[in-house]
Design an enzyme around this catalytic site. Structure first.
Site, PDB file in Angstrom:
ATOM      1  CD  GLU A 111      -7.937   7.410   5.001  1.00  0.00           C
ATOM      2  OE1 GLU A 111      -7.906   7.363   6.238  1.00  0.00           O
ATOM      3  OE2 GLU A 111      -6.937   7.156   4.288  1.00  0.00           O
ATOM      4  CD1 TRP A 138      -3.818   2.065   5.806  1.00  0.00           C
ATOM      5  CD2 TRP A 138      -5.938   2.765   5.982  1.00  0.00           C
ATOM      6  NE1 TRP A 138      -4.330   2.210   4.534  1.00  0.00           N
ATOM      7  CE2 TRP A 138      -5.621   2.643   4.614  1.00  0.00           C
ATOM      8  CE3 TRP A 138      -7.216   3.188   6.347  1.00  0.00           C
ATOM      9  CZ2 TRP A 138      -6.541   2.935   3.595  1.00  0.00           C
ATOM     10  CZ3 TRP A 138      -8.138   3.478   5.337  1.00  0.00           C
ATOM     11  CH2 TRP A 138      -7.793   3.350   3.983  1.00  0.00           C
ATOM     12  CE1 TYR A 195      -3.505   2.717   0.704  1.00  0.00           C
ATOM     13  CE2 TYR A 195      -2.171   3.300   2.609  1.00  0.00           C
ATOM     14  CZ  TYR A 195      -3.203   3.585   1.733  1.00  0.00           C
ATOM     15  OH  TYR A 195      -3.925   4.742   1.884  1.00  0.00           O
TER      16      TYR A 195
END
Length: 202
Positions: A50, A58, A28
Site C-alpha cells: 500500500e 494498485w 484480487y
C-alpha cells in the site's frame, strides 16, 4: 444501481466497479480484498505494498507483487530489518519492483518497527486488529460516491505508527490497508463478496 457493479457474463456475479474486467484485478477483488488477514507477514506485505502504491495505480503494484515477494524475502520483517547498503543497492537495481529509494528505505525502517510491535503486543495482528475490537467493520456503500478514504480509526493507527518511526503510513494509506486486509468491509452492498463477508461475520 447504475454501473456501480460490474457483472461478469461468464459467472453472472455482481462485483464492485473498480476491479473492471482485468483478470488479475478481478481475482484480487474476489479472493483477497476485504477478506480478513491475520498472518503477520501477510499484514506487513500489504502495508508495504500500500505504501509502494503511493502515486501509482494498485494494478501496477499487483503486477509486480511476486517480484516484491522475491526481492523482500516474502516480507519477513526479521530479515528485512537487517538489510544493509549493499542490499539497498541491489533493490534499487531491480526492475521488478518500484525503484524508489524512499519507499525501499521505509520498508526497512517499518520492518524494524514491526519487530518492536511484535514484542510489545505479541503480534502485528493483535496490535492492528485491536483498533477494530478484533472484528471487521462492515460499511454499507451503495455507490462510488459513498466511498471514504480515511476514518477516525485510520487516523489513530497512522498517528501511532508515525510515532513509532514508520513512513508511508498516512491515514489514506492505512485506510486502504484496512480495506485490503478486511479490517473494514467496503464492498458495495450488491457485490457478491459483500454478501459472503456479512454472512461470515453475522
Amino acid at each position: 444501481m447504475v454501473k456501480e457493479l460490474e457483472t461478469d457474463m461468464k459467472d453472472n456475479k455482481a462485483r464492485c466497479c473498480w476491479c473492471g474486467d482485468i483478470p488479475i484485478y478481478v481475482d484480487y477483488h474476489d479472493n483477497e480484498w476485504g477478506r480478513p488477514v491475520h498472518d503477520d507477514k501477510k499484514l506487513f506485505e500489504m502495508l508495504t505494498l500500500e505504501g509502494a502504491q503511493a502515486g501509482l495505480s494498485w494494478l501496477t503494484i499487483l503486477k509486480k507483487r511476486e517480484n516484491y515477494r522475491t526481492a523482500f524475502d516474502n516480507f519477513d520483517p526479521a530479515k528485512i530489518a537487517l538489510y544493509n547498503d549493499d542490499k539497498i543497492k541491489e533493490l534499487l537495481a531491480n526492475p521488478g519492483i518500484i525503484r524508489n529509494r524512499l519507499k525501499i528505505n521505509a520498508t526497512i525502517t517499518n520492518a524494524k518497527a514491526v519487530l518492536h510491535i511484535q514484542k510489545e503486543h505479541d503480534s502485528l495482528d493483535k496490535y492492528l486488529w485491536s483498533y477494530v475490537d478484533y472484528k471487521p467493520i462492515t460499511n454499507h456503500f451503495e455507490k462510488i460516491q459513498d466511498f471514504i478514504t480515511t476514518s477516525p480509526i485510520s487516523d489513530k493507527i497512522s498517528k501511532d505508527l508515525k510515532k513509532r518511526g514508520m513512513n508511508f503510513v498516512g491515514s489514506t494509506i492505512i485506510y486502504a490497508f484496512m480495506q485490503a486486509t478486511g479490517m473494514v468491509n467496503d464492498h458495495f452492498t450488491d457485490c457478491f463478496v459483500y454478501e459472503e463477508l456479512t454472512k461470515e461475520t453475522s
